[in-house]
Design a protein around this motif. Structure first.
Motif, PDB file in Angstrom:
ATOM      1  N   UNK A   1       0.832  -1.199   0.000  1.00 31.52           N
ATOM      2  CA  UNK A   1       0.000   0.000   0.000  1.00 31.52           C
ATOM      3  C   UNK A   1       0.869   1.253   0.000  1.00 31.52           C
ATOM      4  N   UNK A   2       0.417   2.259  -0.708  1.00 24.75           N
ATOM      5  CA  UNK A   2       1.120   3.540  -0.742  1.00 24.75           C
ATOM      6  C   UNK A   2       0.318   4.575   0.034  1.00 24.75           C
ATOM      7  N   UNK A   3       0.902   5.748   0.186  1.00 25.18           N
ATOM      8  CA  UNK A   3       0.191   6.802   0.915  1.00 25.18           C
ATOM      9  C   UNK A   3      -1.085   7.213   0.189  1.00 25.18           C
TER      10      UNK A   3
ATOM     11  N   UNK B   1      -4.944   7.468   1.664  1.00 22.59           N
ATOM     12  CA  UNK B   1      -5.772   8.653   1.468  1.00 22.59           C
ATOM     13  C   UNK B   1      -7.138   8.256   0.908  1.00 22.59           C
ATOM     14  N   UNK B   2      -7.154   7.267   0.002  1.00 24.73           N
ATOM     15  CA  UNK B   2      -8.413   6.826  -0.607  1.00 24.73           C
ATOM     16  C   UNK B   2      -9.264   5.997   0.354  1.00 24.73           C
ATOM     17  N   UNK B   3      -8.632   5.359   1.365  1.00 27.94           N
ATOM     18  CA  UNK B   3      -9.368   4.494   2.297  1.00 27.94           C
ATOM     19  C   UNK B   3     -10.399   5.317   3.069  1.00 27.94           C
ATOM     20  N   UNK B   4     -11.614   4.772   3.202  1.00 33.19           N
ATOM     21  CA  UNK B   4     -12.705   5.526   3.830  1.00 33.19           C
ATOM     22  C   UNK B   4     -13.319   4.755   4.992  1.00 33.19           C
ATOM     23  N   UNK B   5     -13.723   5.503   5.993  1.00 28.40           N
ATOM     24  CA  UNK B   5     -14.501   4.980   7.110  1.00 28.40           C
ATOM     25  C   UNK B   5     -15.835   5.704   7.114  1.00 28.40           C
ATOM     26  N   UNK B   6     -16.934   4.943   6.991  1.00 31.15           N
ATOM     27  CA  UNK B   6     -18.280   5.541   7.010  1.00 31.15           C
ATOM     28  C   UNK B   6     -18.423   6.594   5.905  1.00 31.15           C
TER      29      UNK B   6
ATOM     30  N   UNK C   1     -16.086   8.540   4.920  1.00 32.07           N
ATOM     31  CA  UNK C   1     -15.184   9.674   5.190  1.00 32.07           C
ATOM     32  C   UNK C   1     -13.752   9.223   4.942  1.00 32.07           C
ATOM     33  N   UNK C   2     -12.950   9.970   4.189  1.00 28.03           N
ATOM     34  CA  UNK C   2     -11.537   9.607   4.006  1.00 28.03           C
ATOM     35  C   UNK C   2     -10.839   9.425   5.352  1.00 28.03           C
ATOM     36  N   UNK C   3      -9.956   8.432   5.418  1.00 27.18           N
ATOM     37  CA  UNK C   3      -9.333   8.070   6.691  1.00 27.18           C
ATOM     38  C   UNK C   3      -8.592   9.241   7.334  1.00 27.18           C
ATOM     39  N   UNK C   4      -7.850   9.998   6.504  1.00 25.36           N
ATOM     40  CA  UNK C   4      -7.083  11.119   7.069  1.00 25.36           C
ATOM     41  C   UNK C   4      -8.020  12.178   7.660  1.00 25.36           C
ATOM     42  N   UNK C   5      -9.192  12.353   7.014  1.00 23.88           N
ATOM     43  CA  UNK C   5     -10.147  13.334   7.521  1.00 23.88           C
ATOM     44  C   UNK C   5     -10.772  12.859   8.826  1.00 23.88           C
ATOM     45  N   UNK C   6     -11.019  11.534   8.931  1.00 16.81           N
ATOM     46  CA  UNK C   6     -11.551  11.002  10.186  1.00 16.81           C
ATOM     47  C   UNK C   6     -10.556  11.218  11.331  1.00 16.81           C
ATOM     48  N   UNK C   7      -9.248  11.022  11.060  1.00 12.42           N
ATOM     49  CA  UNK C   7      -8.225  11.243  12.094  1.00 12.42           C
ATOM     50  C   UNK C   7      -8.272  12.687  12.582  1.00 12.42           C
TER      51      UNK C   7
END
Length: 692
Positions: free
Chosen positions: A256-258, A262-267, A269-275
């Motif tokens: 996996x790359x950065x 960035x594309x990974x989502x929770x609910x 929402x992008x993962x970085x935004x959830x953090x």
């Protein structure tokens, strides 16, 4: 009894029985066609009669309007002549003529508008009538095709099962004959052989005889050794595939790359935004700057719900048997609340909005009202009576089992009934445990949070049991032609017309307005009945009754029903994790939840009640022309499941997703009836001075 006939003779007799059944079915089909033809004739007569009435109505309206137009025209002519005869008319003749022409023009426009409006209303009503007639004709054709298909499938099942039984019987004889002779032969060889390697090889051949005989003779009969081996191999292959998939997924993590993160989502929402959202919320919590209002409470619950729901929804075994993200978020919230992970004032602020502020009641009411209003009315009318017999038989037997075995195990009656029986039989979390816990507190039996903790544990354990039971029943009975309908519950199937309506945003908002007004009205009924009789029946119980009446009376426009359906799905799918985070954080003590698992008698009692839930439908299904396996799953297992999500898991385990509408009746209406009955039951125990 020993069979004396040969395989060929029995197969010939089976073919004769099949031919006899087909001949009998042909007569039944002819009789049914005659019956449907009479119904079609009556419907056609009714259609033509209604059409004549409609044509008469529009002709009458048009004639009346034409008469009005002519009368008005004559009146205007008289007025015009009177004005022209006036001595001063010569000076205003042009003005009088213009006014007269304007009035005649306006009258003509009104007349034409009325005629157009009558024709338009006639066209709409005629279109509705023709649609009704066409649907009735389609229903008759569907009934005939379904009747023919059912009869043919029954004959095919009879023939296939009979052929399998005959072949299995004779193959079994061949197997045992060869097994006996070859075993005896190998035993003799083992006894006379002195070479240990040869003896070892002969012993191995002896152990492999069941597999060898079946393979060499291509037998349809399979001894238990072969069956057990095949099931072990199937399970082994499934486990191997599952672990390989997880290993491959873990192995792929290093690639996996950065950009992937960035594309990974929770609910969504992008993962970085959830953090960033999580960090902002935690900073506000621990600096005590979190707003003590709805938005502050929602921020806390959302960050808990998103991470907990996404993690536990991906966790193997947990997601299938324990409740996935829903129960995972509940445990995460309960853990944070029980061990004081947040400052007390933060938890108090969240609780003030979540519980006292009414969001919990809104969620419960939307689920109850929305789910009952969207059950197909045809399903309720045509199969409700028979299906309720199934529900009552299973529920009644479960109550008897619970009461009887509870007393045998020395459990207090109030604990058996209020803390085990009601949560197990209710509609899962939102439509069951939540309103029951509200009743528990309102009647003074037990604090809402304590009751909810224990009741959720009961519901979760029951959910696990019924999923396993559904899978076992399917594996055992699905091949039986008389017990299994292959996904069909009623032997004479109910035709449900699927009308896909896309509701507007306004219809969805109207659905929300309807839900809250129903709750307000139900609260009014609750208060007034308590004032007049002293008996308190919870508003949610009345919500079930009112919603069912609205559905049966068919007074809601289709678009509004579709709006309620979208609203119900939105709340149930998007707010359930959020709600469970609130329930866990604000209302649950894990010590109370764990108390269920410290008493073996509770677990045994839950299992016995789940077994009783399927025994009742099993005993009565055939009497009311329902398939036994589907009855046990839809009316038994789904009654013990944890709401809609639990029912889906049950249907998935049973490979019977076609039973979804009936599972909704079980969950929503069956669970709603439990709520109605629960109110006086709580009252009886609390008036006797019994508390939890």
């Amino acid at each position: 009894m020993e069979r004396s006939l040969s395989r060929e003779t029995e197969l010939t007799q089976l073919a004769q029985k099949v031919a006899s059944k087909q001949a009998s079915n042909a007569l039944r089909i002819t009789s049914y066609q005659t019956k449907l033809a009479n119904q079609k004739e009556q419907t056609t007569k009714k259609y033509h009669l209604e059409k004549e009435k409609l044509e008469l109505w529009v002709a009458k309206k048009k004639t009346a309007d034409q008469k009005w137009y002519l009368t008005k025209g004559e009146l205007y002519n008289k007025q015009w002549k009177v004005k022209l005869a006036h001595p001063c008319a010569n000076y205003q003749k042009q003005k009088i003529n213009n006014n007269f022409e304007h009035k005649k023009s306006m009258l003509l426009q009104a007349h034409q508008k009325n005629q157009t409006e009558f024709q338009k209303r006639f066209a709409i009503k005629l279109q509705e009538l023709e649609k009704w007639y066409q649907e009735k004709m389609e229903d008759y054709d569907w009934d005939l095709n379904n009747f023919q298909d059912t009869l043919q499938k029954n004959v095919d099942k009879f023939e296939t099962t009979g052929r399998q039984k005959i072949n299995c019987h004779f193959d079994k004889k061949i197997y045992h004959q060869q097994l006996t002779s070859q075993t005896e032969e190998l035993n003799n060889m083992i006894q006379i052989t002195t070479d240990e390697l040869v003896k070892k090889d002969l012993v191995h051949q002896k152990h492999q005889l069941p597999f060898t005989i079946v393979a060499e003779n291509n037998l349809s009969y399979q001894p238990w050794q072969v069956n057990l081996y095949e099931k072990q191999q199937h399970l082994k292959n499934n486990l191997k595939t599952t672990f390989n998939n997880y290993y491959q997924n873990l192995h792929n993590l290093k690639y996996l790359t950065w950009k992937d993160f960035i594309k990974f989502k929770l609910f969504g929402i992008p993962f970085y935004l959830y953090i960033l959202m999580l960090a902002a919320t935690l900073v506000a919590i621990y600096t005590k700057t979190l707003p003590a209002e709805a938005m502050g409470a929602m921020a806390v619950l959302f960050v808990i719900a998103i991470i907990g729901g996404e993690f536990f929804n991906r966790l193997p075994i947990w997601k299938t048997f324990v409740g996935g993200g829903t129960m995972g978020v509940f445990f995460l919230g309960a853990f944070l609340g029980t061990f004081n992970a947040f400052p007390p004032e933060i938890v108090s602020a969240v609780k003030a909005w979540f519980s006292k502020g009414g969001f919990l009641n809104l969620y419960i009411n939307v689920l109850i009202v929305g789910s009952i209003l969207t059950i197909p009315r045809q399903l309720i009318l045509r199969s409700f009576g028979g299906f309720m017999v199934l529900l009552i038989s299973g529920t009644g037997l479960a109550v008897l089992f619970g009461w009887g075995f509870g007393n045998l195990m020395g459990l207090p009656n109030h604990q058996t009934v209020l803390q085990i029986m009601l949560p197990l039989l209710s509609d899962g979390n939102g439509g069951g445990v939540q309103p029951l816990s509200a009743m528990s507190q309102s009647y003074g039996y037990m604090p809402q949070g304590d009751y909810m903790s224990f009741a959720l544990a009961v519901s979760s354990v029951s959910n696990i049991f019924v999923i396993i039971i559904a899978a076992i029943l399917t594996a055992s009975l699905s091949k039986s032609p008389t017990l299994s309908g292959n996904g069909k519950l009623v032997k004479k199937e109910v035709h449900i017309r699927d009308e896909k309506i896309e509701p507007s945003h306004r219809s969805i908002a109207a659905g929300l307005a309807l839900c809250v007004v129903i709750y307000v009205f139900c609260k009014f009924i609750e208060v007034e009945i308590k004032k007049s009789t002293g008996v308190e029946i919870n508003a949610f119980a009345w919500a079930v009754v009112i919603s069912l009446l609205i559905n049966l009376l068919n007074i809601l426009p289709k678009e509004l029903k579709a709006g309620c359906n979208v609203l119900n799905k939105f709340f149930s799918k998007q707010f359930t994790w959020f709600l469970m985070a609130g329930v866990g954080l604000c209302m649950t003590d894990l010590n109370k939840f764990a108390s269920l698992f410290t008493h073996w008698e509770y677990i045994i009692l839950i299992l016995l009640m789940d077994v009783a839930l399927i025994l009742g439908p099993m005993l009565v299904a055939n009497l009311i022309k329902f398939y036994t396996l589907e009855s046990m799953i839809a009316a038994g297992c789904c009654m013990g499941a944890q709401g809609g999500a639990g029912s889906l898991a049950v249907l998935g385990a049973a490979k019977r997703m076609d039973l979804l509408p009936y599972s909704q009746i079980t969950c929503r209406i069956g669970g709603g009836i439990v709520l109605i009955v629960a109110a006086p039951i709580f009252l009886v125990f609390t008036q006797a001075g019994i508390t939890g």
